[in-house]
Design a protein around this motif. Structure first.
Motif, mmCIF file in Angstrom:
data_model
loop_
_atom_site.group_PDB
_atom_site.id
_atom_site.type_symbol
_atom_site.label_atom_id
_atom_site.label_comp_id
_atom_site.label_asym_id
_atom_site.label_seq_id
_atom_site.Cartn_x
_atom_site.Cartn_y
_atom_site.Cartn_z
ATOM 1 N N GLN A 42 16.547 61.332 23.760
ATOM 2 C CA GLN A 42 17.867 61.612 24.330
ATOM 3 C C GLN A 42 18.213 63.101 24.277
ATOM 4 N N GLY A 43 17.458 63.869 23.541
ATOM 5 C CA GLY A 43 17.654 65.312 23.483
ATOM 6 C C GLY A 43 18.480 65.763 22.301
ATOM 7 N N THR A 44 18.253 67.016 21.910
ATOM 8 C CA THR A 44 19.035 67.650 20.855
ATOM 9 C C THR A 44 19.366 69.080 21.291
ATOM 10 N N GLN A 45 20.602 69.480 21.072
ATOM 11 C CA GLN A 45 21.065 70.783 21.557
ATOM 12 C C GLN A 45 20.631 71.892 20.606
ATOM 13 N N VAL A 46 20.076 72.940 21.171
ATOM 14 C CA VAL A 46 19.763 74.164 20.427
ATOM 15 C C VAL A 46 20.547 75.300 21.063
ATOM 16 N N ALA B 124 19.142 75.576 24.956
ATOM 17 C CA ALA B 124 18.898 74.470 25.879
ATOM 18 C C ALA B 124 19.005 73.158 25.106
ATOM 19 N N VAL B 125 18.991 72.071 25.841
ATOM 20 C CA VAL B 125 18.770 70.757 25.239
ATOM 21 C C VAL B 125 17.260 70.541 25.189
ATOM 22 N N TYR B 126 16.769 70.198 24.009
ATOM 23 C CA TYR B 126 15.342 70.002 23.804
ATOM 24 C C TYR B 126 15.036 68.504 23.744
ATOM 25 N N GLN C 160 15.899 71.951 28.696
ATOM 26 C CA GLN C 160 16.659 72.111 29.929
ATOM 27 C C GLN C 160 17.936 72.861 29.622
ATOM 28 N N ALA C 161 18.061 74.037 30.231
ATOM 29 C CA ALA C 161 19.266 74.845 30.097
ATOM 30 C C ALA C 161 20.227 74.494 31.235
ATOM 31 N N ARG D 163 14.251 71.130 34.023
ATOM 32 C CA ARG D 163 13.592 70.868 32.751
ATOM 33 C C ARG D 163 12.211 71.524 32.770
ATOM 34 N N GLU D 164 11.863 72.201 31.686
ATOM 35 C CA GLU D 164 10.587 72.898 31.622
ATOM 36 C C GLU D 164 9.818 72.513 30.369
ATOM 37 N N GLY D 165 8.502 72.549 30.481
ATOM 38 C CA GLY D 165 7.663 72.256 29.337
ATOM 39 C C GLY D 165 7.623 73.410 28.367
#
Length: 125
Positions: free
Chosen positions: A117-121, A92-94, A39-40, A45-47
């Protein structure tokens, strides 16, 4: 308690690589379909990619085909997303997510019940 934890995000230059990990605790991943989503800012949010419980079937969004590779090590209760040739638009956050009821490797967020919880890329020069 069922939990998914992502790791491996960070800042990388365009053309670089990162490997994300999704580790499970409180349950065994080997009976779950696992998906990676992103999700940017300001976007839905996208697959990105998904993998069957056995690892024998995978699915990729067109935007990442040929650049990203999903894999799993059920013995380590972990799923990976190898990301190569990264582009600024990959920023995005992955998130990883798990499902024990979908019958195909869907990229639809509605198919997944458990989320990390996500990780930022961040891809930037």
């Amino acid at each position: 308690q069922l939990q998914l934890v992502e790791s491996g995000g960070g800042l990388v230059q365009p053309g670089g690589s990162l490997r994300l990990s999704c580790a499970a605790s409180g349950f065994a991943l080997d009976s779950y379909v696992i998906g990676w989503f992103r999700q940017a800012p300001g976007k839905e949010r996208e697959g990105v990619s998904s993998i069957s419980s056995s690892g024998g079937s995978t699915n990729y969004a067109d935007s990442v085909k040929g650049r990203f590779t999903i894999s799993r090590d059920n013995a380590k209760n972990t799923v990976y997303l190898q990301m190569n040739s990264l582009k600024p638009e990959d920023t995005a956050v992955y998130y990883c997510a798990a499902s024990n009821w979908v019958v195909v490797t869907t990229l639809d967020t509605g198919g997944y019940d458990y989320w990390g919880q996500g990780t930022q890329v961040t891809v930037s020069s």
